[in-house]
Design a protein around this motif. Structure first.
Motif, PDB file in Angstrom:
ATOM      1  N   VAL A  85       0.825  -1.208   0.000  1.00  0.00           N
ATOM      2  CA  VAL A  85       0.000   0.000   0.000  1.00  0.00           C
ATOM      3  C   VAL A  85       0.860   1.260   0.000  1.00  0.00           C
ATOM      4  CG1 VAL A  85      -1.793   1.276   1.233  1.00  0.00           C
ATOM      5  CG2 VAL A  85      -1.904  -1.214   1.124  1.00  0.00           C
ATOM      6  N   ASN A  86       1.952   1.249   0.742  1.00  0.00           N
ATOM      7  CA  ASN A  86       2.820   2.436   0.790  1.00  0.00           C
ATOM      8  C   ASN A  86       3.388   2.758  -0.586  1.00  0.00           C
ATOM      9  OD1 ASN A  86       2.473   2.827   3.548  1.00  0.00           O
ATOM     10  ND2 ASN A  86       4.199   1.513   4.092  1.00  0.00           N
ATOM     11  N   GLU A  87       3.808   1.725  -1.283  1.00  0.00           N
ATOM     12  CA  GLU A  87       4.352   1.929  -2.630  1.00  0.00           C
ATOM     13  C   GLU A  87       3.261   2.439  -3.567  1.00  0.00           C
ATOM     14  OE1 GLU A  87       7.291   2.090  -5.551  1.00  0.00           O
ATOM     15  OE2 GLU A  87       7.510   1.692  -3.405  1.00  0.00           O
ATOM     16  N   ALA A  88       2.081   1.870  -3.441  1.00  0.00           N
ATOM     17  CA  ALA A  88       0.961   2.304  -4.280  1.00  0.00           C
ATOM     18  C   ALA A  88       0.636   3.772  -4.035  1.00  0.00           C
ATOM     19  CB  ALA A  88      -0.263   1.437  -4.007  1.00  0.00           C
ATOM     20  N   THR A  89       0.641   4.167  -2.785  1.00  0.00           N
ATOM     21  CA  THR A  89       0.324   5.557  -2.441  1.00  0.00           C
ATOM     22  C   THR A  89       1.367   6.504  -3.018  1.00  0.00           C
ATOM     23  OG1 THR A  89      -0.758   4.812  -0.410  1.00  0.00           O
ATOM     24  CG2 THR A  89      -0.138   7.140  -0.531  1.00  0.00           C
ATOM     25  N   LYS A  90       2.640   6.122  -2.940  1.00  0.00           N
ATOM     26  CA  LYS A  90       3.703   6.941  -3.522  1.00  0.00           C
ATOM     27  C   LYS A  90       3.485   7.164  -5.018  1.00  0.00           C
ATOM     28  CE  LYS A  90       7.337   5.319  -0.362  1.00  0.00           C
ATOM     29  NZ  LYS A  90       8.569   4.495  -0.288  1.00  0.00           N
ATOM     30  N   ARG A  91       2.927   6.156  -5.658  1.00  0.00           N
ATOM     31  CA  ARG A  91       2.723   6.218  -7.100  1.00  0.00           C
ATOM     32  C   ARG A  91       1.316   6.693  -7.469  1.00  0.00           C
ATOM     33  NH1 ARG A  91       6.691   3.499  -9.966  1.00  0.00           N
ATOM     34  NH2 ARG A  91       8.260   2.475  -8.650  1.00  0.00           N
ATOM     35  N   GLU A 323      -5.378   8.860   1.208  1.00  0.00           N
ATOM     36  CA  GLU A 323      -4.545  10.021   0.870  1.00  0.00           C
ATOM     37  C   GLU A 323      -4.299  10.189  -0.620  1.00  0.00           C
ATOM     38  OE1 GLU A 323      -1.760   7.032   2.971  1.00  0.00           O
ATOM     39  OE2 GLU A 323      -3.913   7.301   2.650  1.00  0.00           O
ATOM     40  N   VAL A 324      -4.640   9.159  -1.394  1.00  0.00           N
ATOM     41  CA  VAL A 324      -4.529   9.305  -2.842  1.00  0.00           C
ATOM     42  C   VAL A 324      -5.555  10.346  -3.300  1.00  0.00           C
ATOM     43  CG1 VAL A 324      -4.840   8.166  -5.055  1.00  0.00           C
ATOM     44  CG2 VAL A 324      -3.641   6.985  -3.227  1.00  0.00           C
ATOM     45  N   ILE A 325      -5.106  11.322  -4.040  1.00  0.00           N
ATOM     46  CA  ILE A 325      -5.988  12.414  -4.471  1.00  0.00           C
ATOM     47  C   ILE A 325      -6.418  12.184  -5.907  1.00  0.00           C
ATOM     48  CG2 ILE A 325      -6.143  14.905  -4.870  1.00  0.00           C
ATOM     49  CD1 ILE A 325      -3.999  15.244  -2.695  1.00  0.00           C
ATOM     50  N   TYR A 326      -7.726  12.311  -6.139  1.00  0.00           N
ATOM     51  CA  TYR A 326      -8.259  12.143  -7.489  1.00  0.00           C
ATOM     52  C   TYR A 326      -8.518  13.500  -8.102  1.00  0.00           C
ATOM     53  CZ  TYR A 326      -8.940   7.577  -5.614  1.00  0.00           C
ATOM     54  OH  TYR A 326      -8.718   6.364  -5.017  1.00  0.00           O
ATOM     55  N   LYS A 327      -8.133  13.636  -9.333  1.00  0.00           N
ATOM     56  CA  LYS A 327      -8.359  14.879 -10.061  1.00  0.00           C
ATOM     57  C   LYS A 327      -9.713  14.792 -10.769  1.00  0.00           C
ATOM     58  CE  LYS A 327      -3.434  15.675 -10.869  1.00  0.00           C
ATOM     59  NZ  LYS A 327      -2.370  15.814 -11.878  1.00  0.00           N
TER      60      LYS A 327
END
Length: 328
Positions: A85-91, A323-327
């Motif tokens: 999940v941490n890696e996914a969030t970074k990306r 925390e992933v932000i969607y545009k």
């Protein structure tokens, strides 16, 4: 305009893919019980906008580095320990799961596993099938009561709460241990918060429903089993890695506990030579906690909706990394 590319890592019902059909190009691994190979998963990830995954699919940093277009990994499960999940969030990759829709079904199975182990249901069914039943005896295959006993639930999330609700029908005393107090559950169901040590020492049935984290990995050790009542029954319907299986088998052999009911194991699937399967007082199931037709269909459709929402730039129904932000 090119449609988004979605790869489905296991054969799922066509009905479950309906939300995706008009929106995306879908490719699906053709097997239901055989997992996609690592090589094929990485190959597909290289061109995928979305991955529709199972708990058996390892979605790690290596895979994500090979997936420049990946925007969402949606698991057909409430758990997501197969995903970094941490890696996914970074990306900026959304990680989605399927909570809520499976809570009651998994709670049903958990309580059924508790009852089957306590009352020696599987052992008794095999006894009669093998032709061993020749007469009646006062203590023939006598198990232990469920009503009026103490149930200790480790992990009072949605499923744990649903199990506690079922326990009230058996007039059980309900103890629970959780990262945080659940005052609403205490008020509604009469549950009592206990420390982990108190719970394992006082409970007749210890039910693990905790998520797999660094804190819960190997939570149930040799020392923990030693501190349980010798009449206690251990139930695990969470993740196999929360238990030291060698320690559990030792506790069974040395009669430190009375039995165990397991729906999950450290390495799945297990073979018939697994040490815990040698014992009549161990009830083992092939990770079927949420496996009812109705619930699996609902889970599968939720995965599709999660993917559609993310690819459309909308908030999915169930997201792990908020925390992933969607545009827009």
């Amino acid at each position: 305009m090119t449609k988004p590319y979605v790869y489905v890592t296991r054969r799922v019902p066509e009905e479950a893919l309906t939300p995706l059909r008009d929106f995306a190009e879908i490719h699906m691994w053709p097997e239901e019980e055989v997992p996609v190979s690592r090589e094929e998963l990485i190959k597909q990830a290289k061109k995928a906008d979305a991955l529709y995954t199972m708990l058996s699919d390892k979605v790690d940093a290596e895979l994500m580095r090979e997936a420049p277009n990946l925007k969402v990994v949606a698991n057909l499960a409430v758990g997501y320990d197969n995903i970094d999940v941490n890696e996914a969030t970074k990306r900026n990759i959304a990680v989605c799961n399927t909570p809520d829709v499976l809570s009651d079904t998994t709670a049903d199975l958990t309580f059924a596993l508790l009852m089957a182990t306590g009352r020696r249901i599987v052992e008794s069914a095999e006894y009669i099938k093998k032709g061993y039943w020749k007469n009646w005896g006062p203590l023939l295959l006598a198990g232990t009561d469920i009503h009026h006993k103490t149930i200790g639930i480790v992990g009072m999330g949605r499923i744990g709460t649903a199990v506690a609700k079922r326990a009230t029908g058996f007039d059980m005393e309900i103890l629970y241990h959780n990262r945080s107090r659940k005052e609403d559950v205490e008020k509604q169901l009469g549950a009592t918060y206990a420390s982990f040590d108190q719970l394992i020492e006082m409970s007749d049935y210890i039910v693990c429903l905790a998520p797999l984290t660094e804190e819960t990995r190997d939570l149930f050790t040799e020392d923990v089993f030693k501190r349980m009542k010798s009449s206690a029954i251990f139930i695990n319907a969470s993740r196999g890695a929360v238990v030291d299986e060698e320690a559990l088998e030792k506790a069974i052999v040395e009669k430190e506990i009375a039995g165990a009911g397991l729906d999950v194991f450290r390495e799945e699937p297990i073979g018939e030579d697994h040490a815990l399967l040698k014992h009549d007082n161990v009830v083992a199931l092939p990770h079927i906690g949420s496996s009812s037709v109705e619930t699996r269909y609902e889970m599968a459709k939720l995965v599709s909706r999660n993917i559609v929402h993310v690819l459309q730039g909308k908030e999915p129904e169930a997201i792990v990394n908020q925390e992933v932000i969607y545009k827009e």
